[in-house]
Motif scaffolding. Structure first.
Motif, PDB file in Angstrom:
ATOM      1  N   VAL A  84     -27.611  68.468  39.696  1.00  0.00           N
ATOM      2  CA  VAL A  84     -28.608  67.430  39.953  1.00  0.00           C
ATOM      3  C   VAL A  84     -28.016  66.373  40.886  1.00  0.00           C
ATOM      4  O   VAL A  84     -26.898  65.892  40.671  1.00  0.00           O
ATOM      5  CB  VAL A  84     -29.071  66.776  38.632  1.00  0.00           C
ATOM      6  CG1 VAL A  84     -30.022  65.620  38.910  1.00  0.00           C
ATOM      7  CG2 VAL A  84     -29.730  67.810  37.733  1.00  0.00           C
ATOM      8  N   LEU A  90     -28.926  60.068  36.892  1.00  0.00           N
ATOM      9  CA  LEU A  90     -28.332  61.175  36.162  1.00  0.00           C
ATOM     10  C   LEU A  90     -26.974  61.540  36.755  1.00  0.00           C
ATOM     11  O   LEU A  90     -26.781  61.543  37.977  1.00  0.00           O
ATOM     12  CB  LEU A  90     -29.260  62.389  36.200  1.00  0.00           C
ATOM     13  CG  LEU A  90     -30.603  62.230  35.474  1.00  0.00           C
ATOM     14  CD1 LEU A  90     -31.417  63.498  35.588  1.00  0.00           C
ATOM     15  CD2 LEU A  90     -30.388  61.857  34.017  1.00  0.00           C
ATOM     16  N   LEU A  96     -27.416  71.907  32.213  1.00  0.00           N
ATOM     17  CA  LEU A  96     -28.100  71.997  30.919  1.00  0.00           C
ATOM     18  C   LEU A  96     -28.612  73.419  30.770  1.00  0.00           C
ATOM     19  O   LEU A  96     -29.468  73.875  31.532  1.00  0.00           O
ATOM     20  CB  LEU A  96     -29.261  70.997  30.862  1.00  0.00           C
ATOM     21  CG  LEU A  96     -30.074  70.959  29.565  1.00  0.00           C
ATOM     22  CD1 LEU A  96     -29.194  70.578  28.380  1.00  0.00           C
ATOM     23  CD2 LEU A  96     -31.230  69.982  29.692  1.00  0.00           C
ATOM     24  N   LYS A 114     -31.988  61.621  28.787  1.00  0.00           N
ATOM     25  CA  LYS A 114     -32.788  62.776  28.369  1.00  0.00           C
ATOM     26  C   LYS A 114     -34.114  62.845  29.112  1.00  0.00           C
ATOM     27  O   LYS A 114     -34.520  63.916  29.606  1.00  0.00           O
ATOM     28  CB  LYS A 114     -33.027  62.704  26.861  1.00  0.00           C
ATOM     29  CG  LYS A 114     -34.058  63.704  26.323  1.00  0.00           C
ATOM     30  CD  LYS A 114     -34.240  63.552  24.841  1.00  0.00           C
ATOM     31  CE  LYS A 114     -34.803  62.202  24.473  1.00  0.00           C
ATOM     32  NZ  LYS A 114     -36.213  62.032  24.921  1.00  0.00           N
ATOM     33  N   TYR A 117     -34.164  64.454  32.653  1.00  0.00           N
ATOM     34  CA  TYR A 117     -34.255  65.918  32.762  1.00  0.00           C
ATOM     35  C   TYR A 117     -35.683  66.391  32.510  1.00  0.00           C
ATOM     36  O   TYR A 117     -36.147  67.351  33.134  1.00  0.00           O
ATOM     37  CB  TYR A 117     -33.277  66.567  31.784  1.00  0.00           C
ATOM     38  CG  TYR A 117     -31.843  66.466  32.228  1.00  0.00           C
ATOM     39  CD1 TYR A 117     -31.324  67.343  33.169  1.00  0.00           C
ATOM     40  CD2 TYR A 117     -31.005  65.476  31.733  1.00  0.00           C
ATOM     41  CE1 TYR A 117     -30.012  67.242  33.605  1.00  0.00           C
ATOM     42  CE2 TYR A 117     -29.695  65.361  32.161  1.00  0.00           C
ATOM     43  CZ  TYR A 117     -29.196  66.241  33.105  1.00  0.00           C
ATOM     44  OH  TYR A 117     -27.895  66.126  33.541  1.00  0.00           O
ATOM     45  N   CYS A 118     -36.386  65.712  31.618  1.00  0.00           N
ATOM     46  CA  CYS A 118     -37.789  66.079  31.369  1.00  0.00           C
ATOM     47  C   CYS A 118     -38.626  65.862  32.632  1.00  0.00           C
ATOM     48  O   CYS A 118     -39.480  66.694  32.972  1.00  0.00           O
ATOM     49  CB  CYS A 118     -38.353  65.259  30.211  1.00  0.00           C
ATOM     50  SG  CYS A 118     -37.629  65.666  28.614  1.00  0.00           S
ATOM     51  N   LEU A 151     -31.944  69.705  42.750  1.00  0.00           N
ATOM     52  CA  LEU A 151     -31.290  70.382  41.629  1.00  0.00           C
ATOM     53  C   LEU A 151     -31.238  71.872  41.914  1.00  0.00           C
ATOM     54  O   LEU A 151     -31.848  72.372  42.867  1.00  0.00           O
ATOM     55  CB  LEU A 151     -32.029  70.103  40.307  1.00  0.00           C
ATOM     56  CG  LEU A 151     -33.511  70.484  40.210  1.00  0.00           C
ATOM     57  CD1 LEU A 151     -33.722  71.963  39.933  1.00  0.00           C
ATOM     58  CD2 LEU A 151     -34.189  69.678  39.115  1.00  0.00           C
ATOM     59  N   GLY A 737     -27.018  60.922  31.319  1.00  0.00           N
ATOM     60  CA  GLY A 737     -27.297  62.349  31.464  1.00  0.00           C
ATOM     61  C   GLY A 737     -26.060  63.227  31.377  1.00  0.00           C
ATOM     62  O   GLY A 737     -26.051  64.321  31.944  1.00  0.00           O
ATOM     63  N   ILE A 739     -24.044  65.941  29.703  1.00  0.00           N
ATOM     64  CA  ILE A 739     -24.524  67.032  28.838  1.00  0.00           C
ATOM     65  C   ILE A 739     -23.368  67.606  28.039  1.00  0.00           C
ATOM     66  O   ILE A 739     -22.293  67.919  28.599  1.00  0.00           O
ATOM     67  CB  ILE A 739     -25.185  68.138  29.688  1.00  0.00           C
ATOM     68  CG1 ILE A 739     -26.394  67.571  30.423  1.00  0.00           C
ATOM     69  CG2 ILE A 739     -25.578  69.316  28.821  1.00  0.00           C
ATOM     70  CD1 ILE A 739     -26.968  68.503  31.456  1.00  0.00           C
TER      71      ILE A 739
END
Length: 897
Positions: A84, A90, A96, A114, A117-118, A151, A737, A739
């Motif tokens: 990303v 992020l 992820l 979070k 990413y959504c 990404l 972000g 992970i």
């Protein structure tokens, strides 16, 4: 006939640019800005707008473009998103991953990254979006050139090899990902409040609603061009004489004129034709009209009135400023000065021996004497100054007056009433009156005289000389008037005043009489009125043609603007979406509505909200068919205003599951915080539904709710559904972000995982370059806080056997088989908790730790906890095995061999 066949047949009935739009929408999940610009060019070409260059001709939707998705089509699953860049805040170099089967649950607290990413998944997968979706993907806090968010996504279609695709904001994602559906809690109201908008597969049911949306976007782009053009067209053009062919033609250059009635360029040029001969003709007509006796008479009469005004003004001024008048003024001034000197002489002779001889008889002195007399009369209530008598006092100092003083006062009173003085005053009044008359005299300026008389004094005529003479007289008269006023005010004789020219008013009078006489003659010899009317009509036509000729270029530009405006306004009319709306309703009723209704009713029941008086109905709004729930209510209000937030969320989820199950195949789904505002009972029912769905498709869940997280874990365990856990955090090293694949949040970690985490945390802490820093002390506090919480988890998980646990959905009575609390357990827990609690997250009075433990101290605490954990686990397992025999039923008796 299938939906695809219906769609192909319908597309062929539409315009070329609409067919091209159908193809673009069917073959890609989203339209880019370039798509809209290219279709807009096709729209303008179809509207005959000139100067539009298209990248290519319209390419209509055809059989080779449509996707026939059989019921046994391979599922699309996500593998990962990573690499990303430039997206919100992020962290980079993060990946992820997602399990290809079962459930992947991603936990992250608020502010962890979070939601970032959504948002990215919404852009590359099929997510329901508002028409004014304003999701911000860029890093709003970055400085300089931020670059586009980008990404890399990995996905797989059935048994095919996994694919990797680099995506950048603004470009279309892979087509296959449009079959992975996202549920976003922020967009949940779209499902229930607007019912269920069918805008996706199967087999093209998403095309027509998206065509309507695209038409609205195209209309907005056209409106952005139309409005500035409309303002330009609304501005006034150069004025052209009314009721002429030219004026009528120009009047048609407005938006409301039908395109066929807009005058052509040739027509406008013909109406504006003009030659040098036309200049001569127009001049002759103007001269003939001006030679009209009646018009001449009116003009001469007006001139006579103007000349008469100056005649009267100058005639009056001549009397006041003539040489005789100035001589008379000088005479009056001289008479006044002589009288004033006589009065002064009389006063000086009478009182030549008086101490105040130099001022007695002067005007100030007389004024003071008059004031004294008035005060005396008022004070003593007597009609006059004191006379000879006893007890008389001075009117100024109130001292008693003797006989000599009374005689002197009497002589002063006689001086004031002296005839010479009175005569001087009278002569002064005469001069003052003459001064007032000069002050009141108003003269026109030379320029005013020249301008007013110019229209009536033909060049080279005697009248020009009279006009100039009047202007020169006015200039000289103003100088004489100012000189006379100054002399009168100072009682001095006007000297060296040049005499004013004589006879100016008489010349004006002669001019006036000539004009009046000529006007009378013209009125008697008035010409034929019909001929004049014809001349005036010709004059108007010439002026209109000349006005159009002089302003032809801007008017031709306006013609082009009007034509562009009319064509742009007609590019997309309401009829375009009306037919689409009707067809979309037909397709929904034929291919989907009944199945969807049955599915939605089942989902409502599964989620435990079938107690609501819900019916399922459909409607059409602006070309978009909606099929979804609506409460049977007796008032006019939105569904979202009547339901509680939790009921509304559950109803939205029911719509979502009904949607994805109406699509052929078992592509992956993504749920973002699906249980916000739900109570524990409905959370459990949602989890049951998610676990059920995970048996047939990939399910990815993002959440920050720990109770939901635990419920998902327990139900997946009971249903034997694979569950993969990831944790998203904000770290000092990487930022938002970060992970941690395969990890669970601290609150969800068991004793073993917490011990492993603490050892890693301690290793990182001991690598600090400065053990005396506050940062190092904060690290110690974090380690000891973790130790304290791990002791608590150990008690909950092993000493009490997990019978009761935080976030646990129930009491696990069977776990009592391994529970035994001994005295040594009490002392071990007591002392262990006491040691670590002293250095955990307390607010110390001086802001520093009471003592700094050594690295060996910290390692020892972790070792002590681990050793006790191992002993307790072994003992609990042995005890549970032994106790289970107590409830496993009677043993089997021995038999004889």
């Amino acid at each position: 006939m299938s939906v695809t066949d219906d769609l192909l047949a319908f597309a062929k009935t539409r315009t070329d640019w609409e067919q091209d739009l159908f193809r673009r929408i069917y073959t890609q999940p989203d339209l880019t800005k370039a798509d809209l610009d290219e279709v807009l060019a096709l729209v303008k070409i179809a509207g005959s707008i000139e100067g539009i260059v298209s990248f290519a001709g319209p390419l209509p939707l055809a059989v080779e473009h449509v996707l026939h998705r059989p019921t046994d089509a391979a599922a699309v699953v996500l593998g990962s998103i990573g690499d990303v860049r430039n997206a919100m805040q992020l962290a980079t170099a993060q990946t992820l991953t997602f399990a290809m089967e079962g459930i992947t649950v991603v936990y992250g607290e608020n502010g962890s990254g979070k939601s970032g990413y959504c948002k990215l998944l919404k852009q590359i997968c099929r997510a329901r979006k508002e028409r004014t979706d304003d999701t911000v993907l860029e890093n709003a806090y970055a400085s300089g050139n931020r670059g586009r968010p980008a990404l890399t996504v990995q996905f797989q279609v059935g048994a095919e090899e996994p694919r990797r695709h680099g995506w950048e904001s603004g470009s279309p994602p892979p087509e296959a990902l449009s079959r992975v559906t996202v549920f976003d809690s922020r967009l949940a109201p779209l499902y229930a409040d607007k019912q269920d908008k069918i805008e996706f597969l199967p087999a093209g049911l998403d095309v027509l609603p998206r065509v309507v949306k695209a038409c609205e976007d195209l209309s907005a782009l056209l409106a952005a061009e139309i409005e500035p053009l409309r303002k330009v067209v609304a501005t006034a053009l150069p004025e052209i004489p009314k009721d002429t062919a030219q004026a009528l033609a120009v009047a048609k250059l407005i938006e409301k004129t039908p395109l066929k009635q807009v005058p052509t360029e040739t027509e406008l040029r013909d109406l504006a034709s003009w030659t040098e001969d036309d200049d001569l003709k127009e001049k002759r007509i103007d001269e003939e009209i001006r030679s009209d006796p009646a018009a001449r008479a009116r003009e001469k009469s007006r001139g006579a009135g103007v000349v008469a005004g100056f005649e009267s003004e100058i005639g009056s001024a001549e009397k006041l400023l003539s040489a005789n008048a100035i001589a008379e003024l000088n005479s009056k001034i001289q008479v006044h000065n002589a009288a004033k000197e006589a009065a002064a002489l009389a006063a000086s002779a009478e009182f030549q021996d008086d101490p105040f001889a130099t001022v007695i008889g002067s005007n100030p002195w007389k004024q003071m004497f008059g004031f004294a007399e008035e005060v005396y009369k008022s004070t003593y209530c007597v009609p006059e100054f004191p006379t000879h008598g006893e007890n008389e006092v001075c009117p100024l100092c109130a001292q008693e007056l003797d006989t000599a003083a009374l005689d002197r006062l009497d002589r002063l009173r006689q001086l004031v009433s002296n005839a010479a003085a009175n005569d001087a005053a009278a002569k002064l009044k005469v001069v003052t009156d003459m001064l007032r008359v000069l002050d009141d005299l108003k003269l026109s300026t030379p320029q005013q005289i020249r301008t007013s008389l110019a229209s009536f004094a033909p060049e080279g005529s005697d009248e020009v000389l009279v006009s100039e003479a009047a202007a020169a007289w006015a200039s000289a008269a103003e100088t004489t008037r100012a000189t006379a006023i100054a002399a009168a005010k100072t009682s001095t004789v006007v000297a060296d005043a040049a005499p004013l020219p004589d006879g100016v008013s008489e010349s004006l009078k002669a001019w006036r009489e000539r004009l009046q006489s000529s006007a009378s003659a013209d009125m008697e010899a008035a010409a034929d009125p019909e001929r004049i009317s014809k001349l005036k009509a010709s004059q108007v036509e010439f002026k209109a043609r000349k006005a159009l000729h002089d302003n032809l270029e801007p008017i031709l530009v306006r013609r082009t603007q009007v034509i562009d405006l009319i064509k742009l306004s007609g590019c997309i009319a309401p009829r375009h979406t009306a037919a689409i709306s009707s067809k979309n309703t037909e397709l929904c009723e034929r291919h989907l509505t009944e199945d969807f209704r049955r599915q939605l009713e089942a989902e409502i029941k599964d989620l435990g909200i079938d107690y609501l008086p819900v019916i399922v109905k459909g409607k059409t709004d602006k070309g978009v068919s909606y099929v979804g729930p609506d409460l049977t209510k007796s008032i006019t209000a939105k569904t979202s205003s009547i339901l509680s937030e939790g009921e509304f969320r559950a109803l939205s989820l029911a719509c979502f599951f009904a949607e994805v199950n109406s699509i052929d195949g078992h592509d992956g789904i993504i749920l973002d915080d699906p249980v916000s505002s739900l109570d524990h009972r409905h959370v459990r029912q949602v989890v049951t539904r998610i676990v059920k769905e995970a048996k047939k498709r990939q399910v990815i869940v993002f959440t920050h709710e720990l109770s939901f997280y635990y419920e998902l874990w327990h139900q997946a365990t009971e249903a034997s559904v694979p569950l993969t856990r990831h944790w998203i955090v904000k770290t000092e090293e990487h930022g938002f972000g970060t992970i941690r694949n395969g990890a669970s949040p601290w609150q969800a970690k068991n004793t073993r995982d917490r011990l492993a985490f603490l050892e890693t945390q301690l290793t990182t802490l001991l690598a600090s370059p400065d053990p005396s820093s506050e940062e190092y002390e904060r690290g110690i506090t974090d380690v000891y806080t973790g130790l304290r919480e791990t002791w608590e988890r150990l008690v909950e998980e092993w000493l009490l056997g997990g019978v009761v646990g935080r976030f646990q959905p129930g009491v696990q009575t069977q776990s009592l088989s391994g529970v035994e609390v001994r005295e040594e357990d009490y002392t071990s827990v007591y002392h262990g908790m006491r040691r670590v609690s002293e250095l955990s997250g307390h607010d110390w009075s001086k802001g520093r730790l009471p003592s700094v433990p050594t690295p060996d101290d910290m390692r020892g605490e972790i070792t002590n906890l681990r050793d006790y954990f191992g002993q307790l686990k072994k003992r609990s397992d042995e005890l549970a095995s032994k106790r289970k025999k107590l409830v496993s039923g009677p043993s089997v008796g021995k038999v004889m061999a």
